[in-house]
Structure formats: C-alpha cells, structure tokens
Design an enzyme around this catalytic site. Sequence first.
Site, short mmCIF file in Angstrom:
data_model
loop_
_atom_site.label_atom_id
_atom_site.label_comp_id
_atom_site.label_asym_id
_atom_site.label_seq_id
_atom_site.Cartn_x
_atom_site.Cartn_y
_atom_site.Cartn_z
N HIS A 67 0.85 -1.19 0.00
CA HIS A 67 0.00 0.00 0.00
C HIS A 67 0.88 1.24 0.00
CE1 HIS A 67 -3.41 -2.60 1.76
NE2 HIS A 67 -3.65 -2.38 0.48
N GLU A 70 1.76 3.76 3.05
CA GLU A 70 2.25 3.21 4.31
C GLU A 70 3.77 3.22 4.32
OE1 GLU A 70 -1.82 0.57 4.21
OE2 GLU A 70 0.07 -0.53 4.41
N ARG A 125 -3.39 4.79 -1.93
CA ARG A 125 -3.24 3.42 -1.38
C ARG A 125 -3.01 2.38 -2.47
NH1 ARG A 125 -5.49 -0.09 2.97
NH2 ARG A 125 -6.54 -1.91 2.07
N HIS A 195 2.70 -3.68 6.62
CA HIS A 195 1.78 -2.57 6.40
C HIS A 195 1.86 -1.59 7.57
CE1 HIS A 195 -0.88 -4.50 3.22
NE2 HIS A 195 -0.14 -5.52 3.61
N GLU A 269 0.89 -4.75 10.96
CA GLU A 269 0.44 -3.36 10.91
C GLU A 269 1.34 -2.61 11.90
OE1 GLU A 269 -1.57 -1.87 8.80
OE2 GLU A 269 -3.66 -2.48 9.00
N1 DDK Z 1 -5.10 -10.09 4.43
C1 DDK Z 1 -5.70 -8.95 5.07
C2 DDK Z 1 -5.15 -8.72 6.46
C3 DDK Z 1 -6.01 -7.73 7.20
C4 DDK Z 1 -6.10 -6.38 6.53
C5 DDK Z 1 -4.76 -5.71 6.42
C6 DDK Z 1 -4.88 -4.25 6.01
C7 DDK Z 1 -3.53 -3.65 5.86
SE1 DDK Z 1 -3.60 -1.76 5.42
C8 DDK Z 1 -5.67 -4.11 4.72
O1 DDK Z 1 -5.20 -4.62 3.69
O2 DDK Z 1 -6.72 -3.48 4.74
ZN ZN Z 2 -1.76 -1.76 4.07
ZN ZN Z 3 -3.07 -0.90 7.40
#
Ligand code: DDK
Ligand code: ZN
Ligand code: ZN
Length: 307
Positions: A67, A70, A125, A195, A269
């Site tokens: 993304h 990030e 994003r 992320h 995250e």
């Molecule tokens: N495989 C998805 C794990 C959970 C969401 C992770 C977040 C990172 Se910004 C997303 O992709 O919205």
């Molecule tokens: Zn992300």
């Molecule tokens: Zn995220």
Amino acid sequence: PRAHSYTKYNNWDKVESWIASISSSNSDLISKQVIGNTYEGRPMTLLKLGRKSSSTKPAIFMDCGIHAREWISPAFCQWFVKEALSTYGRDAQMTSLLDEMDVFVLPVLNVDGYDYTHKSNRMWRKTRSRRSGSSCVGADPNRNFDAGWCTVGASNNPCSDIFCGYKIESEIEAKNVADFIRRNKSIIKAYLTVHSYSQLLLFPYAYTYELSATHSELLKVAEGASAALRSLYGTRYTSGPAAATIYPAAGGSDDWAHDLGVKYSYTFELRDTGRYGFLLPESQIKPTCEETMLAVKYIASYVQKNL
Ligand SMILES: NCCCCC[C@@H](C[SeH])C(=O)O
Ligand SMILES: [Zn+2]
Ligand SMILES: [Zn+2]
Ligand SMILES: [Zn+2]
C-alpha cells in the site's frame, strides 16, 4: 540531492539506487533479481539475503509497500536488509538464520503507487493501473489475490480504495509476486507482509471468520513475536486472526500464501495507533524498525527451528 538514509522516508529514486548499491555491496550475502515490472514499467527488484550455497535453502519471503501511503513499511524492509548485512557474523541468531535459510525481501511491492505518494497524493493506497470504462485509477493489491476474492471487505467499484480489481491478479504487481511464490512454494516456509498502521500482528484468515487449521500455533508465534517487540520500548501490539482482529478482508496476500501451503503467514500493521497514522514522523523510523526487527527475528527463529 539528499542521499539515501535509513532514518528518512526515501523516494523511489533513492530506494532504486539503494537497491543497486546494497545488492552489489556483499556478493556472499546478497543478490537481486527483477521479478517483473509494474503497470507503469518500474522494476520490481527482489533482494535475496543469505549465505551463498550450491544447494537450495529453505526461505522466508517478506514484502513491503503493498500500500503506497504506508511509508514506514518500505522503511522497515530497507532497515531489515541493513541490519541483516551489518549483524551477520556478529549476531548469532542472524548469522544462523542467513547460514541456514534465505530471506527474500521485496522493498517496495507497489512501486507506482509509492512514487505517486511522493509526487502527487500522499494518501494514495492502490496501484496506478488504468482501464477504459472508468475514470478511476488503480486497485487494492491486498484485495487482488486468489483468496475468497472480492467476497468480503472489498469492493467491485473501481473508484473504491478497496477495489478488488477486474479479476484475480489483475494487478501486475500482485501477479508478479504470486508467480514468484508459486514458482518457489516448495522452499518458502514463511510469508510476511508489512503494512501500517494500528500495531497489529495478524494471521489468516481475513476472508472468513473460520480459524486456520494451525490457528493455535500461528497465535502462539504471534504472541511471542509481539512480546519480543514490546520488550524494547513497551510498544503494544495485538495479535490475532485478521477477520476478528481488524476486519474481514478478502483477496489478501497472506491468506493466499497460507492456503497455498506457506504455513507461517503474517501481516504486520506497524506504528502507530492513529495519532499520526500513515504520516508517522521520521523520528519514529528507528525505534519502529528496531522493535519490529525483534518480532521478525522471533518469527524467523521459530520457523528455522521448525523446518
Ligand atoms: N489479508 C488482510 C489482512 C487484514 C487487513 C490488512 C490491512 C492492511 Se492496510 C488491509 O489490507 O486493509
Ligand atoms: Zn496496508
Ligand atoms: Zn493498514
Ligand atoms: Zn539495530
């Protein structure tokens, strides 16, 4: 122009030149390969860390920058490479890891989007792919993998920030990574995708509330990694299966890798929990990276012990 710095957010030009220099710095421990190009034609250069060996070694795959906004994510991948090379031969665990395994690091997966956040829209994003029929640009690469594709927590609206794409792996960036992992799935023992933000250590599944067959082990390792991270500065992470811990989200790279057979699959995250969000100050790059190193090394050593 300013040189590359591990404690600043480097633009794509600086990351690209860093990739070229670092991968020619130590031929015994690092090499590079281009696994494909992005939509706008930028190279996706994968770094391979590990003591050169005539035989194939088991591997860990880590990507950053899926993304675009990030920025702490690519900063961490650069930091990891620097730490690996600089502590090999000095840090027993890193030395053992790179002797026994290889670590593939993709410093920036979504290169077009990353460049766009530096030049145009800091909060972008998605990818930067375009298609006739819509004036909206890009798809969410973390909704574009073949894992419950577009069923939950994703949108089929090209203007949505969680647009799942026109089809599975429609985004060349996702396809390039998926192709590499498919080609190497017999040796890839762990998949890590980095992320921000929220301070979470997530594991499958996000496309369903069903627990993974190896849920208890994935949770145990995640809690150990979070504890290791917290030991440095007290930063608190929450560990858990993604759907219940953050939100349901289909088409994710971690879920896809896990269902392909990569047992240890995690989404980080990183900092923070919302005060600065994606705009994490550069003053926090070093502490964030140092604490995250402890979590990644914890997971890597667990994987190594369970080869
Ligand atoms: N495989 C998805 C794990 C959970 C969401 C992770 C977040 C990172 Se910004 C997303 O992709 O919205
Ligand atoms: Zn992300
Ligand atoms: Zn995220
Ligand atoms: Zn360090």
